[in-house]
Design a protein around this motif. Structure first.
Motif, PDB file in Angstrom:
ATOM      1  N   ILE A  16       0.845  -1.191   0.000  1.00  0.00           N
ATOM      2  CA  ILE A  16       0.000   0.000   0.000  1.00  0.00           C
ATOM      3  C   ILE A  16       0.879   1.240   0.000  1.00  0.00           C
ATOM      4  CG2 ILE A  16      -0.178   0.012   2.519  1.00  0.00           C
ATOM      5  CD1 ILE A  16      -3.052   1.020   2.167  1.00  0.00           C
ATOM      6  N   THR A  17       0.449   2.253  -0.735  1.00  0.00           N
ATOM      7  CA  THR A  17       1.249   3.472  -0.851  1.00  0.00           C
ATOM      8  C   THR A  17       0.814   4.500   0.184  1.00  0.00           C
ATOM      9  OG1 THR A  17      -0.254   4.535  -2.401  1.00  0.00           O
ATOM     10  CG2 THR A  17       1.462   3.095  -3.340  1.00  0.00           C
ATOM     11  N   GLU A  18       1.669   5.480   0.406  1.00  0.00           N
ATOM     12  CA  GLU A  18       1.337   6.567   1.330  1.00  0.00           C
ATOM     13  C   GLU A  18       0.088   7.304   0.842  1.00  0.00           C
ATOM     14  OE1 GLU A  18       3.342  10.677   3.140  1.00  0.00           O
ATOM     15  OE2 GLU A  18       4.436   9.438   1.712  1.00  0.00           O
ATOM     16  N   LYS A  19      -0.036   7.486  -0.456  1.00  0.00           N
ATOM     17  CA  LYS A  19      -1.185   8.182  -1.032  1.00  0.00           C
ATOM     18  C   LYS A  19      -2.488   7.455  -0.694  1.00  0.00           C
ATOM     19  CE  LYS A  19      -3.004   9.951  -5.409  1.00  0.00           C
ATOM     20  NZ  LYS A  19      -2.770  10.049  -6.883  1.00  0.00           N
ATOM     21  N   GLU A  20      -2.456   6.122  -0.769  1.00  0.00           N
ATOM     22  CA  GLU A  20      -3.650   5.334  -0.455  1.00  0.00           C
ATOM     23  C   GLU A  20      -4.018   5.447   1.025  1.00  0.00           C
ATOM     24  OE1 GLU A  20      -3.668   1.609  -3.563  1.00  0.00           O
ATOM     25  OE2 GLU A  20      -2.087   1.656  -2.046  1.00  0.00           O
ATOM     26  N   VAL A  21      -2.990   5.461   1.893  1.00  0.00           N
ATOM     27  CA  VAL A  21      -3.254   5.606   3.322  1.00  0.00           C
ATOM     28  C   VAL A  21      -3.877   6.962   3.614  1.00  0.00           C
ATOM     29  CG1 VAL A  21      -2.194   5.763   5.606  1.00  0.00           C
ATOM     30  CG2 VAL A  21      -1.435   4.005   4.006  1.00  0.00           C
ATOM     31  N   LEU A  22      -3.311   8.028   3.019  1.00  0.00           N
ATOM     32  CA  LEU A  22      -3.850   9.379   3.234  1.00  0.00           C
ATOM     33  C   LEU A  22      -5.277   9.496   2.705  1.00  0.00           C
ATOM     34  CD1 LEU A  22      -0.716  11.582   2.374  1.00  0.00           C
ATOM     35  CD2 LEU A  22      -1.770  11.261   4.614  1.00  0.00           C
ATOM     36  N   SER A  23      -5.532   8.899   1.560  1.00  0.00           N
ATOM     37  CA  SER A  23      -6.876   8.929   0.983  1.00  0.00           C
ATOM     38  C   SER A  23      -7.864   8.247   1.924  1.00  0.00           C
ATOM     39  CB  SER A  23      -6.871   8.231  -0.377  1.00  0.00           C
ATOM     40  OG  SER A  23      -8.189   8.143  -0.890  1.00  0.00           O
ATOM     41  N   PHE A  24      -7.464   7.093   2.460  1.00  0.00           N
ATOM     42  CA  PHE A  24      -8.332   6.382   3.418  1.00  0.00           C
ATOM     43  C   PHE A  24      -8.579   7.228   4.666  1.00  0.00           C
ATOM     44  CE2 PHE A  24      -7.865   4.033   7.434  1.00  0.00           C
ATOM     45  CZ  PHE A  24      -9.164   3.547   7.534  1.00  0.00           C
ATOM     46  N   LEU A  77     -12.042   8.598   6.217  1.00  0.00           N
ATOM     47  CA  LEU A  77     -12.429   8.268   7.592  1.00  0.00           C
ATOM     48  C   LEU A  77     -12.750   9.534   8.374  1.00  0.00           C
ATOM     49  CD1 LEU A  77     -12.804   6.236   9.858  1.00  0.00           C
ATOM     50  CD2 LEU A  77     -10.340   6.336  10.283  1.00  0.00           C
ATOM     51  N   LYS A  78     -11.966  10.582   8.181  1.00  0.00           N
ATOM     52  CA  LYS A  78     -12.224  11.863   8.857  1.00  0.00           C
ATOM     53  C   LYS A  78     -13.598  12.404   8.464  1.00  0.00           C
ATOM     54  CE  LYS A  78     -10.564  16.590   9.487  1.00  0.00           C
ATOM     55  NZ  LYS A  78     -11.899  17.159   9.297  1.00  0.00           N
ATOM     56  N   SER A  79     -13.916  12.341   7.178  1.00  0.00           N
ATOM     57  CA  SER A  79     -15.228  12.817   6.717  1.00  0.00           C
ATOM     58  C   SER A  79     -16.352  12.024   7.362  1.00  0.00           C
ATOM     59  CB  SER A  79     -15.328  12.696   5.190  1.00  0.00           C
ATOM     60  OG  SER A  79     -14.381  13.529   4.568  1.00  0.00           O
ATOM     61  N   LYS A  80     -16.149  10.712   7.476  1.00  0.00           N
ATOM     62  CA  LYS A  80     -17.161   9.851   8.093  1.00  0.00           C
ATOM     63  C   LYS A  80     -17.340  10.207   9.565  1.00  0.00           C
ATOM     64  CE  LYS A  80     -18.194   4.946   8.856  1.00  0.00           C
ATOM     65  NZ  LYS A  80     -19.475   4.886   8.118  1.00  0.00           N
ATOM     66  N   LEU A  81     -16.233  10.430  10.278  1.00  0.00           N
ATOM     67  CA  LEU A  81     -16.296  10.793  11.690  1.00  0.00           C
ATOM     68  C   LEU A  81     -16.956  12.152  11.888  1.00  0.00           C
ATOM     69  CD1 LEU A  81     -12.750   9.582  12.816  1.00  0.00           C
ATOM     70  CD2 LEU A  81     -14.931   8.601  13.515  1.00  0.00           C
ATOM     71  N   ASP A  82     -16.608  13.122  11.022  1.00  0.00           N
ATOM     72  CA  ASP A  82     -17.220  14.453  11.104  1.00  0.00           C
ATOM     73  C   ASP A  82     -18.730  14.378  10.882  1.00  0.00           C
ATOM     74  OD1 ASP A  82     -14.791  15.622  11.600  1.00  0.00           O
ATOM     75  OD2 ASP A  82     -14.466  16.307   9.537  1.00  0.00           O
ATOM     76  N   GLU A  83     -19.133  13.550   9.926  1.00  0.00           N
ATOM     77  CA  GLU A  83     -20.560  13.403   9.624  1.00  0.00           C
ATOM     78  C   GLU A  83     -21.302  12.787  10.814  1.00  0.00           C
ATOM     79  OE1 GLU A  83     -23.308  10.819   6.545  1.00  0.00           O
ATOM     80  OE2 GLU A  83     -21.288  11.418   5.913  1.00  0.00           O
ATOM     81  N   GLU A  84     -20.692  11.768  11.439  1.00  0.00           N
ATOM     82  CA  GLU A  84     -21.312  11.145  12.607  1.00  0.00           C
ATOM     83  C   GLU A  84     -21.427  12.131  13.761  1.00  0.00           C
ATOM     84  OE1 GLU A  84     -19.428   7.553  13.779  1.00  0.00           O
ATOM     85  OE2 GLU A  84     -19.907   6.494  11.916  1.00  0.00           O
TER      86      GLU A  84
END
Length: 257
Positions: A52-60, A64-71
């Motif tokens: 897995i690349t750093e870009k993929e980790v940051l994208s994930f 996740l941040k957007s999901k947490l903010d929405e909750e």
């Protein structure tokens, strides 16, 4: 997925049980379907396959941040909380009135709780009534009639007197609260309610009405008056609406006869 002492699936089950709000993601070289299936059942937010690349980790992490903010917004958004409060307000008020039925003595502190709901029970005069519905009727029809009577009470008294109402095990209780209470007006409204009910349902009702009182801490005494009015109604043949003030004279007359 595979670790010494405990594997990732087992750890996820423990986390899900002990800390259910925690978000879990897998980064694994194992892309077997059985692992992915178990991850889905554990509500894992992502299953990332190595390499897995750093870009993929940051994208994930951004997702996740957007999901947490929405909750967070869903749970703590003040506007939503206000809407939920308003939609549950009638039930909260009903529960507060019902709590008075279990008190032997009502204090100023008990009455002050109602001020949260903009209900001031420290002023004005009060009249209390109980609408008893025939318990032998079909349950669904009783509930329909109960809702109908609530709406009719609101309609008939809304223009002339303030009113509170709540359901109890022995009937629908209504409380009239005003600076002055005109009994002719009350009797007229209750008479209209009885007539309107007859057009809607043939289920029998009786209405027991207390005397007027000016101290709501005497609530227990006056709800008992309404109960007594109902209990004497059959014995004294007093019709559909029974006023406690009439019981003594009717009872006395009946005994003399």
């Amino acid at each position: 997925i595979r670790m010494p002492f405990i594997d990732g699936i087992q750890l996820s089950k423990i986390i899900r049980r002990e800390y259910p709000k925690t978000k879990i993601a897998f980064i694994s070289g194992y892309d077997e379907f059985s692992y992915a299936k178990e991850a889905i059942e554990l509500d894992v937010v992502s299953y990332l396959s190595k390499p897995i690349t750093e870009k993929e980790v940051l994208s994930f992490l951004m997702k996740l941040k957007s999901k947490l903010d929405e909750e967070f917004q869903t749970l703590f958004n003040q506007e939503r909380l206000d809407r939920m409060y308003q939609s549950n307000l009638p039930a909260l008020i009903e529960n507060q009135f019902n709590s008075l039925l279990h008190l032997s003595t009502i204090t100023d502190s008990d009455l002050n709780r109602f001020k949260v709901f903009n209900i001031d029970l420290s002023i004005g005069k009060f009249l209390l009534g109980i609408i008893e519905i025939d318990h032998d009727a079909e349950f669904s029809k009783i509930e329909q009639l109960r809702i109908f009577l609530l709406n009719v009470l609101k309609e008939k008294f809304s223009d002339c007197l303030d009113m509170h109402y709540f359901n109890t095990g022995y009937g629908l209780v209504f409380i009239i609260n005003n600076q002055e209470i005109d009994m002719e007006e009350v009797e007229s409204c209750l008479y209209e309610i009885v007539l309107t009910k007859k057009e809607f349902s043939d289920i029998k009702i009786k209405i027991g009405v207390s005397d007027i009182f000016d101290d709501f801490k005497s609530f227990t005494k006056y709800i008992n008056q309404a109960k007594k009015a109902l209990s004497y109604s059959n014995y004294l043949n007093m019709g559909t609406v029974i006023y406690y003030k009439d019981i003594a004279s009717k009872k006395s007359m009946h005994l003399q006869l």
